[in-house]
Write a protein that holds these residues in place. Structure first.
Motif, mmCIF file in Angstrom:
data_model
loop_
_atom_site.group_PDB
_atom_site.id
_atom_site.type_symbol
_atom_site.label_atom_id
_atom_site.label_comp_id
_atom_site.label_asym_id
_atom_site.label_seq_id
_atom_site.Cartn_x
_atom_site.Cartn_y
_atom_site.Cartn_z
ATOM 1 N N LEU A 1 5.338 6.397 -1.783
ATOM 2 C CA LEU A 1 5.895 5.165 -1.478
ATOM 3 C C LEU A 1 5.022 3.995 -1.657
ATOM 4 C CD1 LEU A 1 8.487 3.888 -0.059
ATOM 5 C CD2 LEU A 1 7.632 4.212 2.137
ATOM 6 N N ALA A 2 3.743 4.126 -1.103
ATOM 7 C CA ALA A 2 2.715 3.121 -1.361
ATOM 8 C C ALA A 2 2.623 2.690 -2.840
ATOM 9 C CB ALA A 2 1.548 3.504 -0.699
ATOM 10 N N HIS A 3 2.639 3.736 -3.671
ATOM 11 C CA HIS A 3 2.261 3.394 -4.955
ATOM 12 C C HIS A 3 3.639 2.756 -5.702
ATOM 13 C CE1 HIS A 3 0.571 3.838 -8.966
ATOM 14 N NE2 HIS A 3 1.537 4.692 -9.540
ATOM 15 N N LEU A 4 4.884 3.434 -5.276
ATOM 16 C CA LEU A 4 6.031 2.962 -5.731
ATOM 17 C C LEU A 4 6.266 1.464 -5.439
ATOM 18 C CD1 LEU A 4 9.382 4.834 -4.759
ATOM 19 C CD2 LEU A 4 9.302 2.317 -5.186
ATOM 20 N N THR A 5 5.671 1.080 -4.539
ATOM 21 C CA THR A 5 5.984 -0.585 -4.180
ATOM 22 C C THR A 5 4.499 -1.293 -4.413
ATOM 23 O OG1 THR A 5 5.191 -0.055 -1.867
ATOM 24 C CG2 THR A 5 7.494 0.193 -2.279
ATOM 25 N N VAL A 6 3.402 -0.829 -4.814
ATOM 26 C CA VAL A 6 2.146 -1.549 -4.687
ATOM 27 C C VAL A 6 2.106 -2.644 -5.880
ATOM 28 C CG1 VAL A 6 1.019 -0.176 -6.731
ATOM 29 C CG2 VAL A 6 -0.229 -1.286 -4.803
ATOM 30 N N ASN A 7 3.064 -2.685 -6.544
ATOM 31 C CA ASN A 7 3.169 -3.836 -7.733
ATOM 32 C C ASN A 7 4.107 -4.913 -7.148
ATOM 33 O OD1 ASN A 7 5.805 -2.551 -7.815
ATOM 34 N ND2 ASN A 7 5.927 -2.621 -10.094
ATOM 35 N N GLY A 8 4.781 -4.539 -5.882
ATOM 36 C CA GLY A 8 5.603 -5.759 -5.495
ATOM 37 C C GLY A 8 7.095 -5.120 -5.350
ATOM 38 N N ALA A 9 7.448 -3.952 -6.059
ATOM 39 C CA ALA A 9 8.803 -3.541 -6.159
ATOM 40 C C ALA A 9 9.311 -3.449 -4.714
ATOM 41 C CB ALA A 9 8.817 -2.197 -6.858
ATOM 42 N N SER A 10 10.472 -3.527 -4.385
ATOM 43 C CA SER A 10 11.302 -3.666 -3.150
ATOM 44 C C SER A 10 11.867 -2.172 -2.926
ATOM 45 C CB SER A 10 12.185 -4.781 -2.868
ATOM 46 O OG SER A 10 13.236 -4.636 -3.880
ATOM 47 N N ILE A 11 12.125 -1.774 -1.857
ATOM 48 C CA ILE A 11 12.743 -0.377 -1.558
ATOM 49 C C ILE A 11 14.242 -1.036 -0.792
ATOM 50 C CG2 ILE A 11 11.266 1.434 -1.813
ATOM 51 C CD1 ILE A 11 10.864 1.201 1.370
ATOM 52 N N ARG A 12 15.289 -0.097 -0.969
ATOM 53 C CA ARG A 12 16.804 -0.711 -0.271
ATOM 54 C C ARG A 12 17.014 0.623 0.367
ATOM 55 N NH1 ARG A 12 20.386 -2.578 -4.981
ATOM 56 N NH2 ARG A 12 19.469 -0.544 -6.077
ATOM 57 N N VAL B 1 14.447 10.030 1.928
ATOM 58 C CA VAL B 1 15.377 9.210 2.192
ATOM 59 C C VAL B 1 14.996 7.785 2.803
ATOM 60 C CG1 VAL B 1 17.834 9.016 3.138
ATOM 61 C CG2 VAL B 1 17.179 11.258 2.136
ATOM 62 N N VAL B 2 15.099 6.483 2.029
ATOM 63 C CA VAL B 2 14.947 5.495 2.579
ATOM 64 C C VAL B 2 15.842 4.945 3.531
ATOM 65 C CG1 VAL B 2 14.239 3.149 2.025
ATOM 66 C CG2 VAL B 2 13.313 5.044 0.721
ATOM 67 N N GLY B 3 15.533 4.633 4.607
ATOM 68 C CA GLY B 3 16.215 3.869 5.664
ATOM 69 C C GLY B 3 16.122 2.274 5.640
ATOM 70 N N THR B 4 14.920 1.755 6.101
ATOM 71 C CA THR B 4 14.505 0.520 6.402
ATOM 72 C C THR B 4 14.166 -0.193 4.982
ATOM 73 O OG1 THR B 4 13.823 0.906 8.479
ATOM 74 C CG2 THR B 4 13.634 -1.131 7.667
ATOM 75 N N PRO B 5 14.788 -1.170 4.463
ATOM 76 C CA PRO B 5 14.417 -1.784 3.199
ATOM 77 C C PRO B 5 13.187 -2.673 3.408
ATOM 78 C CG PRO B 5 16.136 -3.146 4.116
ATOM 79 C CD PRO B 5 15.624 -1.833 4.951
ATOM 80 N N SER B 6 12.361 -2.829 2.402
ATOM 81 C CA SER B 6 11.255 -3.893 2.155
ATOM 82 C C SER B 6 11.547 -5.100 1.327
ATOM 83 C CB SER B 6 10.168 -3.157 1.732
ATOM 84 O OG SER B 6 10.212 -2.813 0.150
ATOM 85 N N THR B 7 10.567 -6.002 1.457
ATOM 86 C CA THR B 7 10.641 -7.436 0.815
ATOM 87 C C THR B 7 10.189 -7.200 -0.499
ATOM 88 O OG1 THR B 7 10.664 -8.270 2.977
ATOM 89 C CG2 THR B 7 10.353 -9.912 1.092
ATOM 90 N N LEU B 8 10.939 -8.100 -1.170
ATOM 91 C CA LEU B 8 10.092 -7.863 -2.908
ATOM 92 C C LEU B 8 8.934 -8.640 -2.776
ATOM 93 C CD1 LEU B 8 11.231 -7.404 -5.797
ATOM 94 C CD2 LEU B 8 11.907 -9.809 -6.126
ATOM 95 N N GLY B 9 8.130 -8.331 -3.494
ATOM 96 C CA GLY B 9 6.630 -8.872 -3.381
ATOM 97 C C GLY B 9 5.786 -8.234 -2.452
ATOM 98 N N ARG B 10 6.121 -7.577 -1.489
ATOM 99 C CA ARG B 10 5.375 -6.978 -0.472
ATOM 100 C C ARG B 10 5.099 -5.403 -0.485
ATOM 101 N NH1 ARG B 10 7.057 -10.707 4.911
ATOM 102 N NH2 ARG B 10 6.522 -12.685 3.985
ATOM 103 N N PRO B 11 4.123 -4.990 -0.995
ATOM 104 C CA PRO B 11 3.840 -3.551 -1.044
ATOM 105 C C PRO B 11 4.046 -3.003 0.279
ATOM 106 C CG PRO B 11 2.271 -4.728 -2.091
ATOM 107 C CD PRO B 11 3.019 -5.797 -1.316
ATOM 108 N N VAL B 12 4.437 -1.574 0.415
ATOM 109 C CA VAL B 12 4.618 -0.844 1.508
ATOM 110 C C VAL B 12 3.169 -0.118 1.974
ATOM 111 C CG1 VAL B 12 5.783 0.875 3.009
ATOM 112 C CG2 VAL B 12 7.262 -0.819 1.707
#
Length: 424
Positions: free
Chosen positions: A340-351, A221-232
């Motif tokens: 999570l790193a792979h989910l966002t490596v292309n810059g996709a953000s999480i909410r 379960v994701v709590g803190t979002p990330s920024t579009l274009g920035r991988p986690v």
């Protein structure tokens, strides 16, 4: 902005010596029934409804729920209003300092007898409440992280080829699911209809799925979002993920088999996914942390890191009350941090409220398989329950998945997720 981190400044008198942590595990002033999944070191959060009252946030302990809003208000803690809301999302959005502070506060409430007078009036039997979906789901991603599961399906579907496809050990394979059909435990599951092509049919037919299946999974379960274009990066996993739920990703295998080439799962997966009502924090799960299995070949740098978390969690699958399987999560090949790193490596953000799941969890033994397509080897090796051969799910079946983390002081329960199959 509410600063729940101030909870740390409101720590009260330490517990008396007779309420200190004992060798057998934490001690509490509450009476917890033997075998309860929720001891004083678990304290998962969920959203409950009592009668006609508005849904609100509680913490589970033993066979009771702590109604958190009035307790926090009585202690004049910042953020008490967050616990009066019908979703965990606003709390989840506050981030890790607030999550940790809240857990410290909860631990104090159940271990410190000085808090008994304020907590006891707000204890509600779990049997008296109706659990709700604990958070508003943003996006949903389902992975395929168990090597044993992927190998089993490869052998079933590609018996003359290597069971694992060439990419499988280089990246966590996944697909985007349908967040709007994620439902709370206890929701009936309507048998889906769709196109399917039986082996002896010249053309596809339309109708109810004949190969309805279960998938035992662990959801993050994701709590803190990330920024579009920035991988986690993998090392930031705990800054973004609050905790876990049990997931049953119901699957219509016959619909899936006909539709999945070339773009993957669609209608065979998107009709329903059930999750357990209690969210167990990563901080609670720390006691069950174990190393990842060896990863060979070495992963690319964005997936590499030291001390990537994995967890020693045991699941049990019950079909109409019969135990049919016990998958083991610690065998899972890909870490949740890598997912999570792979989910966002292309810059996709999480909410806030995003959910991603491990994919079906299976172990090396036949009774550790997390789906009926594996347990019955594609339907060719039926299970026998009450003298009757069973392959896939039938109308009226009740499927329950329970889980617990194995820690040095005993079991730490994750609760259960259940669903009943009703006709199309």
């Amino acid at each position: 902005m509410v600063h729940l981190v101030r909870l740390l400044q409101h720590r009260r008198t330490p517990p008396r010596p007779d309420h200190a942590e004992a060798a057998g595990g934490p001690v509490t002033w509450l009476d917890i029934p033997a075998g309860s999944p929720f001891g004083p070191d678990s304290l998962p959060l969920g959203v409950f409804r009592l009668g006609d009252e508005e849904p609100r946030v509680g913490a589970a302990i033993g066979d009771q729920v702590i109604d958190l809003a009035p307790v926090a208000s009585a202690q004049m803690l910042d953020g008490s209003q967050l616990f009066a809301r019908p979703s965990l999302n606003d709390f989840l959005a506050l981030g890790r300092p607030a999550w940790r502070a809240t857990r410290e506060w909860l631990l104090d409430l159940v271990r410190n007898e000085n808090d008994r007078d304020v907590v006891e009036p707000h204890l509600i039997p779990r049997s008296a409440v109706t659990m709700q979906l604990p958070f508003e789901v943003g996006d949903y991603v389902d992975f395929y992280a168990s090597e044993h599961h992927a190998t089993n399906l490869g052998r079933l579907f590609r018996p003359d080829s290597e069971p694992l496809l060439p990419n499988w050990k280089h990246l966590p394979v996944g697909y985007h699911g349908r967040a709007g059909t994620i439902v709370a435990s206890g929701t009936d599951i309507v048998r889906p209809s769709g196109q399917r092509k039986p082996p002896d049919a010249a053309a596809p037919v339309f109708g109810p799925s004949q190969r309805l299946d279960v998938e035992v999974e662990l959801g993050y379960v994701v709590g803190t979002p990330s920024t579009l274009g920035r991988p986690v990066p993998v090392e930031d996993f705990r800054d973004h993920v609050y905790g876990v739920v049990i997931v049953n990703d119901w699957s219509a295998r016959d619909i899936q088999a006909w539709e999945y080439v070339p773009l993957g799962p669609f209608l065979g997966k998107s009709f329903a996914t059930s999750i357990s009502p209690w969210v167990v924090s990563l901080d609670a799960l720390d006691a069950a942390a174990v190393p990842l299995p060896p990863q060979d070949p070495p992963v690319l740098p964005y997936l590499a890191g030291e001390h990537l978390p994995n967890y020693d969690i045991t699941f049990e699958v019950l079909l109409n009350g019969h135990r049919v399987s016990s998958p083991q999560y610690q065998e899972t090949y890909w870490s949740p941090a890598q997912m999570l790193a792979h989910l966002t490596v292309n810059g996709a953000s999480i909410r806030t409220g995003d959910l991603y799941a491990s994919g079906t969890i299976s172990g090396p033994e036949p009774d550790q398989r997390g789906s009926f397509i594996e347990l019955t080897w594609g339907g060719r090796e039926p299970l026998v329950l009450d003298g009757k051969e069973r392959t896939f799910l039938e109308d009226g079946d009740v499927l329950t998945i329970t889980a617990w983390a194995n820690t040095p002081t005993g079991r730490l329960g994750l609760g259960e997720v259940t669903g009943r199959i009703v006709p199309a």
